[in-house]
Design a protein around this motif. Sequence first.
Motif, PDB file in Angstrom:
ATOM      1  N   UNK A 484       4.230   7.852  -6.117  1.00  0.00           N
ATOM      2  CA  UNK A 484       3.200   8.739  -5.579  1.00  0.00           C
ATOM      3  C   UNK A 484       2.038   7.987  -4.947  1.00  0.00           C
ATOM      4  N   UNK A 485       1.951   6.702  -5.220  1.00  0.00           N
ATOM      5  CA  UNK A 485       0.908   5.889  -4.594  1.00  0.00           C
ATOM      6  C   UNK A 485       1.385   4.459  -4.480  1.00  0.00           C
ATOM      7  N   UNK A 486       1.123   3.848  -3.327  1.00  0.00           N
ATOM      8  CA  UNK A 486       1.462   2.456  -3.080  1.00  0.00           C
ATOM      9  C   UNK A 486       0.264   1.797  -2.415  1.00  0.00           C
ATOM     10  N   UNK A 487      -0.348   0.866  -3.149  1.00  0.00           N
ATOM     11  CA  UNK A 487      -1.570   0.229  -2.663  1.00  0.00           C
ATOM     12  C   UNK A 487      -2.646   1.310  -2.517  1.00  0.00           C
ATOM     13  N   UNK A 488      -3.250   1.443  -1.354  1.00  0.00           N
ATOM     14  CA  UNK A 488      -4.310   2.440  -1.150  1.00  0.00           C
ATOM     15  C   UNK A 488      -3.782   3.692  -0.472  1.00  0.00           C
ATOM     16  N   UNK A 489      -2.464   3.907  -0.531  1.00  0.00           N
ATOM     17  CA  UNK A 489      -1.863   4.982   0.239  1.00  0.00           C
ATOM     18  C   UNK A 489      -1.164   5.991  -0.671  1.00  0.00           C
ATOM     19  N   UNK A 490      -1.374   7.281  -0.385  1.00  0.00           N
ATOM     20  CA  UNK A 490      -0.669   8.342  -1.086  1.00  0.00           C
ATOM     21  C   UNK A 490       0.726   8.474  -0.505  1.00  0.00           C
ATOM     22  N   UNK A 491       1.714   8.618  -1.386  1.00  0.00           N
ATOM     23  CA  UNK A 491       3.092   8.646  -0.934  1.00  0.00           C
ATOM     24  C   UNK A 491       3.895   9.615  -1.788  1.00  0.00           C
ATOM     25  N   UNK A 492       5.144   9.809  -1.429  1.00  0.00           N
ATOM     26  CA  UNK A 492       6.073  10.583  -2.238  1.00  0.00           C
ATOM     27  C   UNK A 492       7.487  10.237  -1.798  1.00  0.00           C
ATOM     28  N   UNK A 493       8.046   9.192  -2.412  1.00  0.00           N
ATOM     29  CA  UNK A 493       9.396   8.787  -2.055  1.00  0.00           C
ATOM     30  C   UNK A 493      10.110   8.253  -3.287  1.00  0.00           C
ATOM     31  N   UNK A 494      11.426   8.304  -3.243  1.00  0.00           N
ATOM     32  CA  UNK A 494      12.235   7.828  -4.360  1.00  0.00           C
ATOM     33  C   UNK A 494      12.529   6.343  -4.161  1.00  0.00           C
ATOM     34  N   UNK A 495      12.194   5.491  -5.117  1.00  0.00           N
ATOM     35  CA  UNK A 495      12.375   4.046  -4.948  1.00  0.00           C
ATOM     36  C   UNK A 495      13.810   3.622  -5.216  1.00  0.00           C
ATOM     37  N   UNK A 496      14.644   3.710  -4.207  1.00  0.00           N
ATOM     38  CA  UNK A 496      16.036   3.313  -4.376  1.00  0.00           C
ATOM     39  C   UNK A 496      16.612   2.893  -3.040  1.00  0.00           C
ATOM     40  N   UNK A 497      17.644   2.075  -3.099  1.00  0.00           N
ATOM     41  CA  UNK A 497      18.288   1.596  -1.884  1.00  0.00           C
ATOM     42  C   UNK A 497      17.456   0.545  -1.176  1.00  0.00           C
ATOM     43  N   UNK A 498      17.677   0.419   0.122  1.00  0.00           N
ATOM     44  CA  UNK A 498      16.953  -0.544   0.949  1.00  0.00           C
ATOM     45  C   UNK A 498      15.825   0.156   1.673  1.00  0.00           C
TER      46      UNK A 498
END
Length: 607
Positions: A484-498
């Motif tokens: 839901x967050x990466x560094x200073x950025x709001x996100x929404x992704x599933x951490x899988x694959x490449x």
Amino acid sequence: MAGTIPHKPRILVPEKVSQDGLALLSGEYEVDSRPQGVSPEELLTLISDVDALIVRSETKVTAEVLRAGSRLRVVARAGVGVDNIDVEAATAGGIIVVNSPAGNILAAAEHTVALLLATARNVGRADRITKAGRWERGKLVGVEVGRKTLGIVGLGKVGMKVARMCIGLGMKVIAFDPYANPDLVRQTGVERLVPRLVDMLPEVDFLTIHTPLLASTLDLIGAAEFSLMKPTARVLNVARGGVYNEAALLDALNNGVIAGAGLDVFTKEPPEQNTPAWELVHHEKVISTPHLGASTVEAQENVAVDVCTQVAAVLRGELPTSAVNAPLILPEEYRALKPYAKLIERMGGLYTQHFASPTTPAGIGGRHFELVYHGDLAGVSSSRPLLAALVRGLVSPFSDTGGRHVNIVNATAVAREKGIVIRETHAHSGSATGGEVYASSVTLRALAVPEGTESQQDRDKKDGGDAGSQVIEGYVSGNTAYISRLDRFEASFSPEGTLLILHNHDEPGKIGGVGSVLGRHGVNIRFMQVASLAKRPKSLENGRSEVVVLGARDDTQAMRASSLEEGVKKNGNEALMILGIDGDVGKEVIEDLRTAEGILNVSLVRL
């Protein structure tokens, strides 16, 4: 009715394993040792009533074999690698896989030094010439190793042992390892760590590599690297075939770019005729041996005793010391924690590959982290599997086992070896971001200051919520993990694959430009998301903190400053573009993306 007599647990050993190890099992267990080997068909028949299986490298322990072993509780590999064992299938079947990661360290290090001395003094060529009846001393003048410079790539257990031995020979030792613990390196006597591999190559008289074979280390030394070395330099390989580009090494030897090589491993073993490896084996400037790094009586005894001891422990219901596929906790506890362990492991892998890639000199060595549990997860009775998952994720990108060697038994030792310190905080709040509230969520924060010098609240006030802005937050929905967050950025992704993660100026046309680059290289995009800057980072509230010291360091390296800051200031808004991709992504693709207009940074992440 008379009570039934319980059967002795049965152990199958379908290969030759040292009797010193098997002797530890013969009294309490029924040991079926078949040193002559068994066929795959015989193994399927024999495995049905076996409680433990001990193998070396020849026996293939497939998913079919594991399914047929209805009583099987443990599979032991008398050695380091577990490539011949389907670890995922074993885990799914509740079967513990153990190995012996330390049993052949001394043997591999000694063989490296043997090849070093043999290449320096032309021992192989001298032996062949003398046995052919020729006395040609003038053609066999060698070099001394004392006062020469040895470069080591990879300061793991074997690399460290080689360093100590060669320092004892009077050599000056320098090293490249982005993940090494600087304190431990200094204590070993290594003169210095270099920030980049190319910084070391022009200086060394001998080069030895002790890394696993991964995508990042395949062809690590090629034509460009050889061209930087002295014409008197010699290279050694007792690690994995493929870390040197064999065709480039052959050309370097033929053209006098370097002086010699000592090789114990090759890309295909035994090497096939009419290949570069075959020509290297027969080259007059090469000392070649048939993968003898672990082939000593003592090493074979060590690994056998180690794994047999672990097998006995598992059969007694105790914990092994080197479980490949732990954590070992009660099944009902693990079922509840398993989705979060997967999330945290992916967060660790994402951190290492996005924030602390192999191109970053500091890597993860000596880092301090905070792992924050929010909501229901903050009330777990034992978080050891979660801590182990984080360590496993942090080290997985540079581990030839993909981090599977890390478990709740050895996570402390692995972290200490890398100088990693992890602090747990139980926040009892739902969402970490202040947005949508989840029953449980997790924050991974890389700390910018040594523990004990500032409170978390002080860091939050000073830095707007998160020290150093190296933060990953995530949650689980159903059994699916999300970031839901990466560094200073709001996100929404599933951490899988490449994944490709691009830091870019937030301007029109960037998505199309990236798509065009990937299209030219035949890389398919599975999904894409643009992550915007987080509006308001949220500090921890009403949290209780527990410090779990998993490392040996009392200080931490300062977080690396963002090299992108100046570009962001010039162009204003910024964003992250997160792409799930299929296809081969090589250095050329990454370089084309990096040089595209408005792209500030690119990281390739494999999870």
